[in-house]
Structure formats: C-alpha cells, structure tokens
Design a protein around this motif. Structure first.
Motif: not given
Ligand SMILES: [Fe+2]
Length: 338
Positions: A82, A84, A93, A113
């Motif tokens: 993951m 960001i 994210e 996303s």
C-alpha cells in the motif's frame, strides 16, 4: 468466456469508482480505467503498452519498483503493498495486488487507487484539534503551577515574617544551592529542581508553633520532635504540585523531605546516609547550614563567615557530603558564594 461477458467485465472495470491499472509480467500497462486516467492525468490510449516505471518521476519510480518487486518475489499472502501519494491536492492510497494463475505463477499485477483526501483531511483536522487542546492544557497547567508557587511564596513570606531571624533565608539558600548544583549536576532541570526545593525547603515550618520557632533557649525533646516533622510536612504541602517543564515534582519533594539528613546517617526524618540522600538534599543541607550560621538566631548571634566555613570544613564526612562541601568551600574561596 463469451465476448459479450468480456465486454461487460471490461465496462465494469472501466466504471469502477477506483483507479485501476493492470500490468503484465513485464510491468507494461495493459489496462487503465477512466478513474485511473483522471488520477494520473494521463490518457490510457497514450500510455497503454508502456512500462509503468517509465510513467513516473525518479523518486516515485523507486517506490513503485520496490512494490512490484515485492509482489513478484514474496509470499502471495503478504505481498499486497500500500502506498500513499499526493496529486492535484488529493491523496490517493494505492494497493498493489499480484495476479497469479492456478499454479501460483506470477502473471502480472493490479494497482487499485482510492481517493482518501476526505479521510486524510479529517485526520489532519483531528490532529490539529488535538494539538490545540494539548497546547491549551499545557497553558492552563503552567498557569495553575504559577498560582501554586506564588501561594507557596506568600506562605514562605508569612513564615519568615513570623520568625524575624529567617527573613530572606530561603532566597539566600536557594541562591547558594543553585551555585553548588551548577558545579555538581549535569542537567539544568536537576539544577532548577534543587533551586526551587531550596526556596521552599522550610515550608513545613508553617505547622510549627511560633513559640517553638522563636524560642531563645535550647529546645526540649518534645519541642524538637515538632521541628523534626517539618521536612515531612513540607513534602506533604508540595503534594499537589503538577509538572511544569523544567521541574521534576518527585525529586523536588524528596530534596525537601531529606534536607536534614546527615551524611553519617544520624539526621532526620529517615536516617539516610551518604548516597542514599538525594544529591539535592545534600547540597541544600550545606547551603542551609551556612546561611543559618551566618545569621542571627534566637539563641545566638551570627557567626562570621570564616567561623562558619571552619565549622562546615570540620563536619565534612559526618554532617556534610565531603565532595559537595569541597565544592562549596572552593566557590566561597573564589567569591562566587559570599
Ligand atoms: Fe529545615
């Protein structure tokens, strides 16, 4: 799968409210939906077929490469990644999910996303509120603390007014203690703590009858037992103390409790000896005795500084900590303490 179903599936991917990018084994983009186009600011038609790494600036390229490598090499159960990132003032994210065949061989990957801007803004708001509350709590705590110390100050002044011989004693003792502490302690919070404890060391005397405090002659056993209570009473009076930035309440109370201990263990209230006595209390004992000796008392006139220094010198190792006593004598000799 019939053509109609494949078309349907593609449309579903196309219209999903998440950005979806599908990569083949060589990390080439084989599919990108509308939301991914919006997020990336690129048209699928133009970048389809390109290696996904070539579509990123160097810094992000490294993160993406690491994530893709992990998908390929790690245990599939733990290989989701993951990240960001921030684009166009929005936070996204991205989840990296490996696509494998039934044998577990790696076929490619899917990057999903999600716009988390709202969530992120709420979190930022929450943190900013928390920071504000903390600042406000610190401010109130400091105000309360100041109020507490100014009440103690008035109490000390009342005490010194009750006993005309000790006027200014606390301030002078605090000054001497600070100077010894500056030579003997490494950290400034400890020095501040010792100075403040010295300022209030006799606060417990508010509980002792004036007739005993000002008695001109020698105290009898019962009267002396009252006097012996004042370090404990002082510690109790300081119980509600909070924690201002540079003062440590617990050590401060201990300095007050033990300021009449003797280095050889024959002091009060607990009969501690040597290093068992907090360093602040050992310092305070020297400062307190010197100031008491050099000022008039109900039972005798003030000694000269010379006589008082001699007295301290001859009690090193018995009443006073010898090392701290030497520091005191040296500071006096240099004129730092007078
Ligand atoms: Fe005292």
């Amino acid at each position: 799968m019939p053509n109609e179903d494949t078309r349907m599936l593609k449309l579903a991917y196309q219209q999903m409210p998440y950005g979806i990018i599908i990569l083949n084994q060589r990390n080439e983009i084989i599919f990108m939906n509308q939301m991914a186009e919006e997020i990336r600011g690129r048209s699928a038609q133009i970048i389809q077929g390109n290696n996904v790494l070539s579509c990123h600036p160097q810094k992000i390229k490294e993160v993406v490469a690491r994530s893709l490598k992990a998908l390929r090499e790690e245990d599939p159960k733990n290989s989701n990644r993951m990240t960001i990132d921030k684009r166009n003032d929005k936070y996204y994210e991205t989840n990296y999910i490996p696509i494998k065949n039934n044998n577990g061989s790696y076929l490619g990957s899917m990057l999903i996303s999600k716009d988390i801007t709202e969530q992120r803004k709420l979190e930022e708001k929450r943190l900013s509120h928390l920071k504000h509350f903390k600042e406000e709590a610190d401010r109130l705590r400091a105000e309360l603390q100041e109020l507490f110390f100014s009440s103690l100050d008035s109490l000390i002044k009342t005490l010194e007014a009750k006993d005309k011989y000790t006027e200014g004693h606390s301030t002078r003792v605090a000054d001497i203690s600070r100077k010894i502490a500056q030579y003997s302690c490494d950290v400034s919070p400890q020095i501040d703590t010792i100075e403040l404890a010295s300022q209030f060391h006799d606060i417990g005397k508010v509980g002792i009858p004036e007739s005993i405090l000002n008695k001109p002659g020698k105290l009898n056993e019962e009267e002396f037992s009252y006097i012996k209570e004042h370090p404990i009473l002082g510690e109790d009076i300081l119980a509600p103390i909070l924690k201002p930035k540079s003062i440590k309440p617990k050590p401060m109370k201990k300095v007050i409790r033990h300021h009449h201990e003797r280095y050889d263990g024959r002091g009060y209230p607990d009969g501690l000896k040597e290093d068992e006595i907090p360093i602040g209390a050992r310092i305070l004992a020297i400062a307190d005795s010197y100031d008491a000796m050099t000022t008039d008392r109900p039972y005798r006139n003030a000694l000269t500084p010379r006589t008082a220094l001699k007295e301290i010198n001859s009690n090193l190792g018995t009443q006073f900590d010898p090392e701290l006593g030497e520091v005191f004598l040296m500071l006096h000799d240099k004129g730092v303490i007078n």
